[in-house]
Design a protein around this motif. Structure first.
Motif, PDB file in Angstrom:
ATOM      1  N   ALA A  71       0.846  -1.200   0.000  1.00 34.83           N
ATOM      2  CA  ALA A  71       0.000   0.000   0.000  1.00 34.83           C
ATOM      3  C   ALA A  71       0.877   1.244   0.000  1.00 34.83           C
ATOM      4  O   ALA A  71       2.046   1.194   0.404  1.00 34.83           O
ATOM      5  CB  ALA A  71      -0.895   0.022   1.246  1.00 34.83           C
ATOM      6  N   GLY A  72       0.288   2.331  -0.452  1.00 38.28           N
ATOM      7  CA  GLY A  72       0.889   3.645  -0.237  1.00 38.28           C
ATOM      8  C   GLY A  72       0.226   4.211   1.009  1.00 38.28           C
ATOM      9  O   GLY A  72      -0.931   3.864   1.312  1.00 38.28           O
ATOM     10  N   VAL A  73       0.923   5.049   1.751  1.00 32.44           N
ATOM     11  CA  VAL A  73       0.300   5.603   2.954  1.00 32.44           C
ATOM     12  C   VAL A  73       0.772   7.038   3.187  1.00 32.44           C
ATOM     13  O   VAL A  73       1.965   7.340   3.056  1.00 32.44           O
ATOM     14  CB  VAL A  73       0.523   4.694   4.190  1.00 32.44           C
ATOM     15  CG1 VAL A  73       1.969   4.368   4.406  1.00 32.44           C
ATOM     16  CG2 VAL A  73      -0.060   5.282   5.464  1.00 32.44           C
ATOM     17  N   ILE A  74      -0.191   7.904   3.468  1.00 35.27           N
ATOM     18  CA  ILE A  74       0.109   9.308   3.788  1.00 35.27           C
ATOM     19  C   ILE A  74      -0.314   9.537   5.247  1.00 35.27           C
ATOM     20  O   ILE A  74      -1.473   9.297   5.607  1.00 35.27           O
ATOM     21  CB  ILE A  74      -0.639  10.264   2.843  1.00 35.27           C
ATOM     22  CG1 ILE A  74      -0.165  10.019   1.395  1.00 35.27           C
ATOM     23  CG2 ILE A  74      -0.414  11.727   3.243  1.00 35.27           C
ATOM     24  CD1 ILE A  74      -0.962  10.756   0.346  1.00 35.27           C
ATOM     25  N   PHE A  75       0.630   9.965   6.057  1.00 36.19           N
ATOM     26  CA  PHE A  75       0.365  10.194   7.488  1.00 36.19           C
ATOM     27  C   PHE A  75       0.055  11.675   7.734  1.00 36.19           C
ATOM     28  O   PHE A  75       0.650  12.557   7.099  1.00 36.19           O
ATOM     29  CB  PHE A  75       1.586   9.800   8.320  1.00 36.19           C
ATOM     30  CG  PHE A  75       1.885   8.318   8.291  1.00 36.19           C
ATOM     31  CD1 PHE A  75       1.055   7.412   8.951  1.00 36.19           C
ATOM     32  CD2 PHE A  75       2.991   7.832   7.606  1.00 36.19           C
ATOM     33  CE1 PHE A  75       1.324   6.048   8.931  1.00 36.19           C
ATOM     34  CE2 PHE A  75       3.270   6.464   7.585  1.00 36.19           C
ATOM     35  CZ  PHE A  75       2.435   5.582   8.248  1.00 36.19           C
ATOM     36  N   PHE A  76      -0.829  11.913   8.679  1.00 35.80           N
ATOM     37  CA  PHE A  76      -1.212  13.295   9.008  1.00 35.80           C
ATOM     38  C   PHE A  76      -1.593  13.365  10.477  1.00 35.80           C
ATOM     39  O   PHE A  76      -1.832  12.346  11.127  1.00 35.80           O
ATOM     40  CB  PHE A  76      -2.378  13.764   8.117  1.00 35.80           C
ATOM     41  CG  PHE A  76      -3.508  12.787   8.019  1.00 35.80           C
ATOM     42  CD1 PHE A  76      -3.475  11.741   7.109  1.00 35.80           C
ATOM     43  CD2 PHE A  76      -4.613  12.909   8.846  1.00 35.80           C
ATOM     44  CE1 PHE A  76      -4.523  10.831   7.031  1.00 35.80           C
ATOM     45  CE2 PHE A  76      -5.667  12.001   8.770  1.00 35.80           C
ATOM     46  CZ  PHE A  76      -5.617  10.953   7.856  1.00 35.80           C
ATOM     47  N   ASN A  77      -1.641  14.603  10.989  1.00 26.75           N
ATOM     48  CA  ASN A  77      -1.991  14.756  12.408  1.00 26.75           C
ATOM     49  C   ASN A  77      -2.930  15.949  12.597  1.00 26.75           C
ATOM     50  O   ASN A  77      -3.573  16.397  11.649  1.00 26.75           O
ATOM     51  CB  ASN A  77      -0.716  14.855  13.263  1.00 26.75           C
ATOM     52  CG  ASN A  77       0.064  16.125  12.969  1.00 26.75           C
ATOM     53  OD1 ASN A  77      -0.417  17.020  12.263  1.00 26.75           O
ATOM     54  ND2 ASN A  77       1.244  16.223  13.514  1.00 26.75           N
TER      55      ASN A  77
END
Ligand code: PYC
Length: 314
Positions: A71-77
């Motif tokens: 998978a591709g994954v984009i992290f955010f907060n």
């Protein structure tokens, strides 16, 4: 939007498994930019109160560019987007396993800052091989209001860190407030003096160290995250940055274990292999557990359907 929540050594990860924005094609960096410019309300809905909290790191799954990745994954907060997230990658791995999308053993995840190797050792134990990490500057001295002289290293572990060997306060949960205030002051001073990581990148994580409490822990840390929250885990990217500094100082040998304790007493087991001229590849092992799953609902008349933000109600 459907979500699965997990925690890695106490630090929460919320994976959007369905109903997230379609970011189209392009590199993960390009898609992260599109997320930021066009769908930031999704980030805020998923992370901010009343549906979330400042401690949660979100993960949006998307199609990887590299077909060898699961998978591709984009992290955010709560305030923006991350390059990588070590505890979050462990959370994503146990979530994908929980959903039956990966099996135990090796797989890869693509992030905006590179591909990481994941080894799911059991349904809840994960080792990640992070992106190449390195120390950028050693012994940077700052005169910080109300703290005095603070000396730290600047290092990359998938995010930019300022690492302070001597914590200004004892590393206990009772001291979270003064530790947070001190980290905020350091971050402001770095910004004021325009001290950055490579290519003028903002240093948005501050890390304090002290002695470990468990007999086998080599160190305890407090990690201040960009949105003002502290990491409940020992921080995967922060531990990677720490290993890079230890390696550069000749204080930790390749493959030697380093047990990094967090402010809540949870731990990662870390080690590294050298790749090139001052760059190392860290391996970080920790545990992650699924703790809830659900659906985020936005009712049209809810003034806080996009979360509580500094801009105020929608
Ligand atoms: O584990 O790398 C990490 C991380 C970054 C911010 C919060 N956790």
């Amino acid at each position: 939007m459907r979500i699965i929540d997990s925690h890695t050594e106490g630090e929460p990860t919320r994976v959007i498994i369905d109903g997230g924005p379609d970011l189209g094609s392009g590199s993960l960096q390009e898609r992260r930019q599109r997320f930021k410019e066009q769908y930031d309300s999704v980030r805020s809905t998923a992370i901010n109160e009343p549906r979330g909290s400042e401690a949660i790191v979100g993960a949006l799954l998307c199609e990887p560019v590299d077909p060898t990745c699961a998978a591709g994954v984009i992290f955010f907060n709560n305030t923006g987007y991350l390059g990588m997230c070590g505890h979050g990658a462990m959370g994503v791995a146990v979530t994908l396993y929980y959903q039956g999308r990966i099996e135990l053993g090796d797989c890869r995840l693509e992030t905006p800052v590179g591909i990481i190797e994941v080894n799911l050792l059991s349904p809840n134990k994960v080792a990640i091989e992070n992106v190449p990490s390195y120390r950028y500057r050693k012994n940077v001295s700052l005169n910080v209001p109300e703290l005095g002289t603070v000396v730290g290293d600047i290092a990359w572990g998938g995010n930019w860190f300022f690492l302070v060997e001597q914590s200004p306060f004892a590393l206990t949960l009772q001291n979270v407030k003064p530790l947070t205030d001190a980290a905020q002051r350091i971050r402001s001073e770095l910004e004021r003096q325009q001290i950055t990581g490579a290519n003028e990148a903002e240093i948005d994580h501050i890390e304090f160290f002290g002695p470990g409490e468990a007999f086998d822990a080599r160190s305890r840390n407090f990690v201040y995250c960009p949105g003002g929250a502290y990491d409940r885990s020992p921080c995967g990217t922060g531990t990677s940055a720490k290993l890079a500094c230890l390696a550069a100082d000749g204080k930790l040998q390749p493959h030697e274990p380093w047990i990094q304790e967090s402010i809540i007493g949870s731990r990662f087991i870390a080690s590294y292999r050298e790749v090139s001229d001052q760059h190392i590849i860290p391996t970080i092992t920790g545990t992650a557990f699924i703790c809830s799953k659900g659906q985020l609902i936005q009712q049209p008349d809810d003034p806080f359907r996009f979360g509580i933000t500094v801009e105020g109600p929608a």
